[in-house]
Design a protein around this motif. Structure first.
Motif, PDB file in Angstrom:
ATOM      1  N   GLU A 322       0.797  -1.077  -0.089  1.00  0.00           N
ATOM      2  CA  GLU A 322      -0.030   0.091   0.063  1.00  0.00           C
ATOM      3  C   GLU A 322       0.804   1.359  -0.102  1.00  0.00           C
ATOM      4  OE1 GLU A 322      -3.401   2.316   2.749  1.00  0.00           O
ATOM      5  OE2 GLU A 322      -2.618   0.204   3.423  1.00  0.00           O
ATOM      6  N   TYR A 323       1.971   1.216   0.770  1.00  0.00           N
ATOM      7  CA  TYR A 323       2.688   2.221   0.954  1.00  0.00           C
ATOM      8  C   TYR A 323       3.503   2.631  -0.401  1.00  0.00           C
ATOM      9  CZ  TYR A 323       6.800   5.525   2.430  1.00  0.00           C
ATOM     10  OH  TYR A 323       7.652   6.275   2.604  1.00  0.00           O
ATOM     11  N   LYS A 324       4.065   1.547  -0.945  1.00  0.00           N
ATOM     12  CA  LYS A 324       4.828   1.686  -2.415  1.00  0.00           C
ATOM     13  C   LYS A 324       3.845   2.255  -3.286  1.00  0.00           C
ATOM     14  CE  LYS A 324       8.124  -2.272  -1.507  1.00  0.00           C
ATOM     15  NZ  LYS A 324       8.579  -3.432  -1.835  1.00  0.00           N
ATOM     16  N   ALA A 325       2.559   1.737  -3.334  1.00  0.00           N
ATOM     17  CA  ALA A 325       1.514   2.178  -4.275  1.00  0.00           C
ATOM     18  C   ALA A 325       1.343   3.669  -4.201  1.00  0.00           C
ATOM     19  CB  ALA A 325       0.216   1.340  -4.167  1.00  0.00           C
ATOM     20  N   ARG A 326       1.165   4.112  -3.019  1.00  0.00           N
ATOM     21  CA  ARG A 326       1.179   5.651  -2.542  1.00  0.00           C
ATOM     22  C   ARG A 326       2.330   6.313  -3.027  1.00  0.00           C
ATOM     23  NH1 ARG A 326      -0.688   4.941   2.291  1.00  0.00           N
ATOM     24  NH2 ARG A 326       1.287   5.445   3.308  1.00  0.00           N
ATOM     25  N   THR A 327       3.484   5.828  -2.740  1.00  0.00           N
ATOM     26  CA  THR A 327       4.800   6.440  -3.300  1.00  0.00           C
ATOM     27  C   THR A 327       5.015   6.582  -4.729  1.00  0.00           C
ATOM     28  OG1 THR A 327       5.966   5.588  -1.297  1.00  0.00           O
ATOM     29  CG2 THR A 327       7.267   6.225  -2.977  1.00  0.00           C
ATOM     30  N   ALA A 328       4.172   5.781  -5.264  1.00  0.00           N
ATOM     31  CA  ALA A 328       4.192   5.682  -6.824  1.00  0.00           C
ATOM     32  C   ALA A 328       3.365   6.749  -7.450  1.00  0.00           C
ATOM     33  CB  ALA A 328       3.902   4.318  -7.450  1.00  0.00           C
ATOM     34  N   ARG A 329       2.411   6.930  -6.827  1.00  0.00           N
ATOM     35  CA  ARG A 329       1.332   8.055  -7.135  1.00  0.00           C
ATOM     36  C   ARG A 329       2.175   9.377  -7.004  1.00  0.00           C
ATOM     37  NH1 ARG A 329      -2.429   4.637  -4.628  1.00  0.00           N
ATOM     38  NH2 ARG A 329      -2.582   5.768  -2.993  1.00  0.00           N
ATOM     39  N   VAL A 330       2.715   9.303  -5.843  1.00  0.00           N
ATOM     40  CA  VAL A 330       3.485  10.774  -5.418  1.00  0.00           C
ATOM     41  C   VAL A 330       4.513  11.008  -6.422  1.00  0.00           C
ATOM     42  CG1 VAL A 330       4.966  11.986  -3.642  1.00  0.00           C
ATOM     43  CG2 VAL A 330       2.699  10.685  -2.981  1.00  0.00           C
ATOM     44  N   LYS A 331       5.081   9.918  -6.670  1.00  0.00           N
ATOM     45  CA  LYS A 331       6.365  10.116  -7.747  1.00  0.00           C
ATOM     46  C   LYS A 331       5.813  10.700  -9.169  1.00  0.00           C
ATOM     47  CE  LYS A 331      10.445   7.815  -9.648  1.00  0.00           C
ATOM     48  NZ  LYS A 331      11.293   8.614  -9.279  1.00  0.00           N
ATOM     49  N   GLU A 332       4.643   9.915  -9.467  1.00  0.00           N
ATOM     50  CA  GLU A 332       4.143  10.331 -10.711  1.00  0.00           C
ATOM     51  C   GLU A 332       3.554  11.608 -10.883  1.00  0.00           C
ATOM     52  OE1 GLU A 332       0.640   8.977 -13.700  1.00  0.00           O
ATOM     53  OE2 GLU A 332       0.722   7.989 -11.612  1.00  0.00           O
ATOM     54  N   ALA A 333       3.120  12.195  -9.636  1.00  0.00           N
ATOM     55  CA  ALA A 333       2.755  13.474  -9.624  1.00  0.00           C
ATOM     56  C   ALA A 333       4.103  14.480  -9.631  1.00  0.00           C
ATOM     57  CB  ALA A 333       1.844  13.709  -8.255  1.00  0.00           C
ATOM     58  N   TYR A 334       5.147  14.120  -8.919  1.00  0.00           N
ATOM     59  CA  TYR A 334       6.294  14.752  -9.110  1.00  0.00           C
ATOM     60  C   TYR A 334       7.014  15.179 -10.265  1.00  0.00           C
ATOM     61  CZ  TYR A 334      11.392  15.792  -8.333  1.00  0.00           C
ATOM     62  OH  TYR A 334      12.460  16.300  -8.351  1.00  0.00           O
ATOM     63  N   GLU A 335       6.897  13.883 -11.052  1.00  0.00           N
ATOM     64  CA  GLU A 335       7.559  13.949 -12.494  1.00  0.00           C
ATOM     65  C   GLU A 335       6.573  14.817 -13.196  1.00  0.00           C
ATOM     66  OE1 GLU A 335       7.894   9.585 -13.154  1.00  0.00           O
ATOM     67  OE2 GLU A 335       9.575   9.530 -12.002  1.00  0.00           O
ATOM     68  N   GLN A 336       5.524  14.885 -13.134  1.00  0.00           N
ATOM     69  CA  GLN A 336       4.519  15.561 -13.952  1.00  0.00           C
ATOM     70  C   GLN A 336       4.579  16.945 -13.797  1.00  0.00           C
ATOM     71  OE1 GLN A 336       2.920  14.151 -16.331  1.00  0.00           O
ATOM     72  NE2 GLN A 336       1.651  15.469 -17.065  1.00  0.00           N
ATOM     73  N   ALA A 337       5.039  17.477 -12.581  1.00  0.00           N
ATOM     74  CA  ALA A 337       5.144  18.772 -12.215  1.00  0.00           C
ATOM     75  C   ALA A 337       6.490  19.355 -12.898  1.00  0.00           C
ATOM     76  CB  ALA A 337       5.229  18.843 -10.484  1.00  0.00           C
ATOM     77  N   LEU A 338       7.608  18.462 -12.997  1.00  0.00           N
ATOM     78  CA  LEU A 338       8.635  18.868 -13.909  1.00  0.00           C
ATOM     79  C   LEU A 338       8.418  19.226 -15.117  1.00  0.00           C
ATOM     80  CD1 LEU A 338      11.155  16.489 -12.169  1.00  0.00           C
ATOM     81  CD2 LEU A 338      10.354  18.717 -11.294  1.00  0.00           C
ATOM     82  N   LYS A 339       7.400  18.748 -15.826  1.00  0.00           N
ATOM     83  CA  LYS A 339       7.038  18.773 -17.136  1.00  0.00           C
ATOM     84  C   LYS A 339       6.130  19.731 -17.771  1.00  0.00           C
ATOM     85  CE  LYS A 339       7.542  13.734 -17.716  1.00  0.00           C
ATOM     86  NZ  LYS A 339       6.758  12.187 -18.036  1.00  0.00           N
ATOM     87  N   GLN A 340       5.914  20.678 -16.536  1.00  0.00           N
ATOM     88  CA  GLN A 340       4.548  21.768 -16.911  1.00  0.00           C
ATOM     89  C   GLN A 340       5.487  22.768 -18.021  1.00  0.00           C
ATOM     90  OE1 GLN A 340       1.415  21.531 -15.581  1.00  0.00           O
ATOM     91  NE2 GLN A 340       2.401  19.532 -14.982  1.00  0.00           N
ATOM     92  N   ALA A 341       6.416  23.009 -18.069  1.00  0.00           N
ATOM     93  CA  ALA A 341       7.056  24.034 -18.959  1.00  0.00           C
ATOM     94  C   ALA A 341       7.032  23.368 -20.386  1.00  0.00           C
ATOM     95  CB  ALA A 341       8.309  24.527 -18.635  1.00  0.00           C
ATOM     96  N   ALA A 342       7.299  22.259 -20.276  1.00  0.00           N
ATOM     97  CA  ALA A 342       7.341  21.253 -21.828  1.00  0.00           C
ATOM     98  C   ALA A 342       6.072  21.423 -22.338  1.00  0.00           C
ATOM     99  CB  ALA A 342       7.989  20.060 -21.673  1.00  0.00           C
ATOM    100  N   ILE A 343       4.931  20.969 -21.458  1.00  0.00           N
ATOM    101  CA  ILE A 343       3.536  20.905 -21.791  1.00  0.00           C
ATOM    102  C   ILE A 343       3.174  22.322 -22.489  1.00  0.00           C
ATOM    103  CG2 ILE A 343       1.347  20.693 -21.087  1.00  0.00           C
ATOM    104  CD1 ILE A 343       2.364  18.727 -18.700  1.00  0.00           C
ATOM    105  N   LEU A 344       3.705  23.513 -21.771  1.00  0.00           N
ATOM    106  CA  LEU A 344       2.901  24.554 -22.379  1.00  0.00           C
ATOM    107  C   LEU A 344       3.580  24.927 -23.600  1.00  0.00           C
ATOM    108  CD1 LEU A 344       3.123  26.823 -19.071  1.00  0.00           C
ATOM    109  CD2 LEU A 344       1.020  26.250 -20.293  1.00  0.00           C
ATOM    110  N   GLU A 345       4.873  24.568 -23.740  1.00  0.00           N
ATOM    111  CA  GLU A 345       5.528  24.719 -25.027  1.00  0.00           C
ATOM    112  C   GLU A 345       5.158  23.926 -26.296  1.00  0.00           C
ATOM    113  OE1 GLU A 345      10.349  24.467 -26.820  1.00  0.00           O
ATOM    114  OE2 GLU A 345       9.659  23.767 -25.085  1.00  0.00           O
ATOM    115  N   LYS A 346       4.679  23.058 -25.913  1.00  0.00           N
ATOM    116  CA  LYS A 346       4.184  21.670 -26.637  1.00  0.00           C
ATOM    117  C   LYS A 346       2.862  22.221 -27.250  1.00  0.00           C
ATOM    118  CE  LYS A 346       2.816  17.324 -27.660  1.00  0.00           C
ATOM    119  NZ  LYS A 346       2.672  15.653 -26.869  1.00  0.00           N
ATOM    120  N   GLU A 347       2.045  23.161 -26.451  1.00  0.00           N
ATOM    121  CA  GLU A 347       0.697  23.650 -26.895  1.00  0.00           C
ATOM    122  C   GLU A 347       0.892  24.933 -27.575  1.00  0.00           C
ATOM    123  OE1 GLU A 347      -2.150  21.794 -26.727  1.00  0.00           O
ATOM    124  OE2 GLU A 347      -1.469  20.178 -25.672  1.00  0.00           O
TER     125      GLU A 347
END
Length: 568
Positions: A322-347
């Motif tokens: 359960e903890y590993k699954a929760r950590t995986a979701r947090v990691k996914e959110a973290y990695e997505q936060a780093l891509k916000q600039a790239a998303i804006l550029e692509k759009e």
């Protein structure tokens, strides 16, 4: 003993404790930037990026009296020109901050009368002060401005602090403190989803309702005022400074710059814009991927936050599923936060950057992280320069390096977004600021720096006009399992005090950590960062709005007990 609880006085006391009575930047030829170039000044044979994607090698840039007078490979240098050889230097347009809090203080809250009604406060008591100018609460000599200038910021739109409508922004240059440095006043109306504590509106939904009410009443006042000035037989309009302060917003002469911290606040700002029709700037944006179509429909200007979240997703092999699954979701959110600039550029959204809520020392590091996550270097530079110039309407004299534009430049020792790049000079409003750079250690030298082991006792000092002060850092562990403590002069005057070192990070010879100082019942967070070279540490103490200040430390030698055999 009587303990002082005045926050402003306590802050000043902490400043004194941590040796920041004055800033002494060692080995800098002109850290004050007091030598504005009044004669011609030329930087020759440099690699000059005049605008994002446009670079000229072996070029010369000439400027005088704060303006660029020539740029190119065949520039004639007038007699008497001060010449700097730029053979190994890289020159870029000075960075522009779309929304900054550097040097800005929060106005004092108004006193409440004896018959105060929290459900019906005055505009000022409710945090509705659109008539205020940020310049009335700005200190151009605050150290934070020097920190951001060293990071490359040469122009900033500064935003007032306060309640839901704290006032109007202005654009300034980070030049000499002897100048007003004002480029434009009242350039945007600041807004937040934050009401005043204990009064209406005290919630985000209350702020939205109140914003609609103020806006609609301003429209009625505006219409009445125009009718009265053009017709007879009408009662004179009642003058209301809150409503009058919104007239430039109604005319669409200035935008409303909403501070947002998540996608929910973005949605709320977009909803208000769609209902009322004002020009909208979203500042401090961190989440955009689910709102691209709405942002495009509103034609909203995006100021992406330069602050990035910390990675708190360290693996734990012994953790539950359960903890590993929760950590995986947090990691996914973290990695997505780093891509916000790239998303804006692509759009295809031309966004800028805002430094509000971020640290000057993290600017280049965070940009490099965004680039590693898909943002191109061309767009990164554009978001720091021409995009914000266009957003602020100052592209005629800022944002690129061209003849006739302001002499605002960032000069580095290597290509801007490379790991080895260091700021050598900043030119802001024609004032030249020089900074010390360090030669990079080669790998063989790194191997002699205790193999990355920083455990031990470190004596730190800082010199000020008041004398030399310091304390002791004790660090234990290695790798990602570091812990420690630090001693410092007790603000209460009771000798020394001790605090735990938090968030200790040591990577590529760079050490950073924070600790809390207790004074008068308050905890003040202090950030420390710097570089370790063998047994020496050279870095800075950062104390929020007071800026950053030099700190040096030496590792105490380790005493070892050895046995000796005696022989005849």
């Amino acid at each position: 003993m009587k303990i002082c609880t005045n926050p402003k006085l306590l802050s000043s006391l902490i400043v004194a404790v941590f040796f920041i009575l004055s800033l002494k930047t060692h080995a800098q030829s002109d850290p004050s930037g007091s030598r504005r170039v009044t004669s011609s000044y030329a930087i020759t044979n440099a690699t000059i990026t005049t605008s994002p994607g446009q670079t000229v090698q072996g070029a010369t840039i000439l400027f005088k009296d704060g303006l660029i007078t020539a740029i190119g490979t065949n520039v004639t240098i007038p007699k008497g020109t001060d010449v700097l050889k730029g053979d190994s230097l890289f020159i870029y347009p000075g960075f522009i901050d779309g929304a900054s809090s550097a040097g800005v203080s929060r106005p004092a809250d108004p006193e409440r009368p004896a018959n105060f009604d929290s459900s019906n406060p005055s505009d000022e008591q409710a945090g509705i002060t659109p008539w205020r100018s940020v310049l009335d609460h700005h200190d151009a000599q605050q150290n934070a401005i020097g920190d951001w200038r060293k990071a490359g910021i040469t122009i900033a739109q500064i935003i007032p602090d306060g309640g839901m409508l704290p006032g109007k922004a202005s654009i300034i240059t980070f030049g000499s403190t002897s100048s007003t440095n004002i480029l434009a006043e009242n350039t945007a109306l600041a807004a937040k989803f934050r009401g005043s504590r204990g009064v209406y509106p005290g919630t985000p939904l209350g702020v939205m309702a109140k914003f609609r009410d103020v806006y609609k009443n301003a429209e009625l006042s505006y219409t009445h005022t125009k009718l009265f000035s053009n017709n007879n037989g009408l009662n004179r309009p009642e003058i209301n400074k809150t409503y009058q302060a919104l007239f430039p917003v109604l005319d669409k002469n200035i935008p409303v710059i909403f501070e947002v911290s998540n996608d929910l606040e973005i949605r709320r700002a977009l909803r208000l814009q769609k209902e009322l029709g004002f020009k909208l700037v979203l500042s401090g944006v961190t989440e955009v991927e689910h709102l691209i179509s709405e942002i495009k429909e509103a034609k909203a200007v995006i100021l992406l936050s330069l602050a990035l979240p910390e990675d708190k997703t360290k693996a734990n092999e012994d953790a539950t599923e359960e903890y590993k699954a929760r950590t995986a979701r947090v990691k996914e959110a973290y990695e997505q936060a780093l891509k916000q600039a790239a998303i804006l550029e692509k759009e295809g959204i031309k966004f800028g950057f805002s430094t509000a809520g971020s640290k000057s020392g993290d600017l280049m590091k965070n940009l490099q992280i965004m680039i590693e996550n898909g943002l191109t270097e061309k767009t990164a530079l554009a978001a720091l320069s021409i995009h914000n110039a266009e957003n602020l309407g100052i592209q005629k004299y800022a944002g690129t390096l061209e003849k006739g534009k302001l002499a605002n430049m960032v000069i580095t020792t290597a290509p801007l977004f490379s790991k080895d790049a260091q700021v050598k000079h900043i030119i802001a409003d024609g004032y030249v600021f020089d900074y010390e750079t360090k030669s990079k250690k080669i790998s063989s030298e790194k191997s002699n720096s205790s193999n990355g082991d920083i455990a031990g006792e470190w004596e730190y000092t800082s010199d000020t006009p008041a004398g030399s002060s310091g304390g002791l850092m004790k660090i234990e562990g290695s790798g990602s399992n570091l812990k420690g403590s630090i001693t410092y002069d007790d603000p209460a005057g009771n000798g020394t005090a001790q605090a735990d070192m938090k968030d200790i990070k040591f990577q590529d010879d760079n050490l950073s950590f924070s600790f809390d100082v207790s004074a008068g019942g308050m905890d003040i967070k202090v950030n420390v960062s710097g570089e370790i070279d063998g047994s020496q540490f050279s870095g800075q103490i950062s104390l929020g709005e007071f800026g950053s200040f030099p700190m040096n430390a030496s590792r105490k030698p380790t005493t070892r007990t050895t046995s000796k055999s005696l022989s005849k």
